[in-house]
Design a protein around this motif. Structure first.
Motif, PDB file in Angstrom:
ATOM      1  N   ASP A   1      36.712  -6.712 -11.655  1.00  0.00           N
ATOM      2  CA  ASP A   1      35.577  -6.148 -10.687  1.00  0.00           C
ATOM      3  C   ASP A   1      34.361  -5.561 -11.034  1.00  0.00           C
ATOM      4  N   ARG A   2      34.639  -4.818 -12.037  1.00  0.00           N
ATOM      5  CA  ARG A   2      33.200  -4.278 -12.628  1.00  0.00           C
ATOM      6  C   ARG A   2      32.181  -5.186 -13.254  1.00  0.00           C
ATOM      7  N   TYR A   3      32.892  -6.356 -14.049  1.00  0.00           N
ATOM      8  CA  TYR A   3      32.217  -7.338 -14.447  1.00  0.00           C
ATOM      9  C   TYR A   3      31.229  -7.948 -13.372  1.00  0.00           C
ATOM     10  N   GLN A   4      31.913  -8.287 -12.161  1.00  0.00           N
ATOM     11  CA  GLN A   4      31.528  -9.092 -11.273  1.00  0.00           C
ATOM     12  C   GLN A   4      30.309  -8.141 -10.444  1.00  0.00           C
ATOM     13  N   ALA A   5      30.615  -6.963 -10.178  1.00  0.00           N
ATOM     14  CA  ALA A   5      29.741  -5.958  -9.586  1.00  0.00           C
ATOM     15  C   ALA A   5      28.263  -6.216 -10.532  1.00  0.00           C
ATOM     16  N   ARG A   6      28.444  -5.866 -11.807  1.00  0.00           N
ATOM     17  CA  ARG A   6      27.307  -5.715 -12.555  1.00  0.00           C
ATOM     18  C   ARG A   6      26.651  -6.996 -12.822  1.00  0.00           C
ATOM     19  N   MET A   7      27.345  -8.381 -12.925  1.00  0.00           N
ATOM     20  CA  MET A   7      26.428  -9.340 -13.160  1.00  0.00           C
ATOM     21  C   MET A   7      26.045 -10.102 -11.647  1.00  0.00           C
ATOM     22  N   GLN A   8      26.820 -10.124 -10.567  1.00  0.00           N
ATOM     23  CA  GLN A   8      26.404 -10.677  -9.411  1.00  0.00           C
ATOM     24  C   GLN A   8      24.964 -10.632  -9.145  1.00  0.00           C
ATOM     25  N   SER A   9      24.330  -9.431  -9.120  1.00  0.00           N
ATOM     26  CA  SER A   9      22.912  -9.549  -8.665  1.00  0.00           C
ATOM     27  C   SER A   9      21.875 -10.283  -9.532  1.00  0.00           C
ATOM     28  N   MET A  10      21.827 -10.294 -10.563  1.00  0.00           N
ATOM     29  CA  MET A  10      21.140 -11.049 -11.592  1.00  0.00           C
ATOM     30  C   MET A  10      21.420 -12.768 -11.308  1.00  0.00           C
ATOM     31  N   ILE A  11      22.699 -12.977 -11.234  1.00  0.00           N
ATOM     32  CA  ILE A  11      23.064 -14.358 -10.897  1.00  0.00           C
ATOM     33  C   ILE A  11      22.389 -14.772  -9.585  1.00  0.00           C
ATOM     34  N   ARG A  12      22.543 -14.070  -8.600  1.00  0.00           N
ATOM     35  CA  ARG A  12      22.155 -14.339  -7.350  1.00  0.00           C
ATOM     36  C   ARG A  12      20.637 -14.786  -7.401  1.00  0.00           C
ATOM     37  N   ARG A  13      19.809 -13.612  -8.089  1.00  0.00           N
ATOM     38  CA  ARG A  13      18.432 -14.007  -8.027  1.00  0.00           C
ATOM     39  C   ARG A  13      17.951 -15.042  -8.868  1.00  0.00           C
ATOM     40  N   LYS A  14      18.703 -15.467 -10.062  1.00  0.00           N
ATOM     41  CA  LYS A  14      18.449 -16.817 -10.737  1.00  0.00           C
ATOM     42  C   LYS A  14      18.550 -17.835 -10.118  1.00  0.00           C
ATOM     43  N   GLN A  15      19.691 -17.636  -9.196  1.00  0.00           N
ATOM     44  CA  GLN A  15      19.960 -18.994  -8.216  1.00  0.00           C
ATOM     45  C   GLN A  15      18.792 -19.206  -7.194  1.00  0.00           C
ATOM     46  N   LYS A  16      18.510 -18.232  -6.660  1.00  0.00           N
ATOM     47  CA  LYS A  16      17.133 -18.273  -5.767  1.00  0.00           C
ATOM     48  C   LYS A  16      16.032 -18.856  -6.405  1.00  0.00           C
ATOM     49  N   LEU A  17      15.616 -18.313  -7.821  1.00  0.00           N
ATOM     50  CA  LEU A  17      14.762 -18.902  -8.130  1.00  0.00           C
ATOM     51  C   LEU A  17      14.684 -20.417  -8.747  1.00  0.00           C
ATOM     52  N   ALA A  18      16.042 -20.854  -8.980  1.00  0.00           N
ATOM     53  CA  ALA A  18      16.369 -22.128  -9.210  1.00  0.00           C
ATOM     54  C   ALA A  18      16.077 -22.870  -7.958  1.00  0.00           C
ATOM     55  N   GLU A  19      16.358 -22.321  -6.999  1.00  0.00           N
ATOM     56  CA  GLU A  19      16.265 -23.137  -5.600  1.00  0.00           C
ATOM     57  C   GLU A  19      14.566 -23.551  -5.430  1.00  0.00           C
TER      58      GLU A  19
END
Length: 105
Positions: free
Chosen positions: A38-56
């Motif tokens: 849960d802590r891993y997911q919370a820490r990484m989720q924001s960065m991954i979402r931003r990278k996905q938006k940039l890729a789009e």
């Protein structure tokens, strides 16, 4: 959550950061892997979402619809081989938005 997208780039760097954070959270939460995940997911989720938006936002430049677009993509790709151009053309896309914690390991 392992890969932000197929065109986001930086796959190895993101994988290393994810492995580090996962190992650190497992170390901080011995015997409670659910809390660590849960802590891993919370820490990484924001960065991954931003990278996905940039890729789009970049997807169209990888598959241009016109001959001019293809030529621009190809010339831009050639310019990326020169030292100054990657940062100039793509610098904002390589920001991580992640501060790695010190797990004291």
């Amino acid at each position: 959550m392992g890969c932000p997208s197929l065109i986001a780039g930086e796959g190895a760097g993101v994988a290393l950061a994810q492995a580090y954070v996962l190992a650190g959270e497992l170390h901080r939460n011995p015997g409670d892997s659910a809390a660590a995940l849960d802590r891993y997911q919370a820490r990484m989720q924001s960065m991954i979402r931003r990278k996905q938006k940039l890729a789009e936002s970049l997807a169209a430049s990888f598959v241009p619809r016109t001959e001019l677009g293809v030529r621009l993509r190809d010339y831009t790709t050639l310019l990326m081989r020169l030292p100054v151009f990657p940062k100039l053309l793509m610098g904002r896309y390589f920001h991580h938005w992640l501060t790695l914690p010190d797990y004291g390991m």
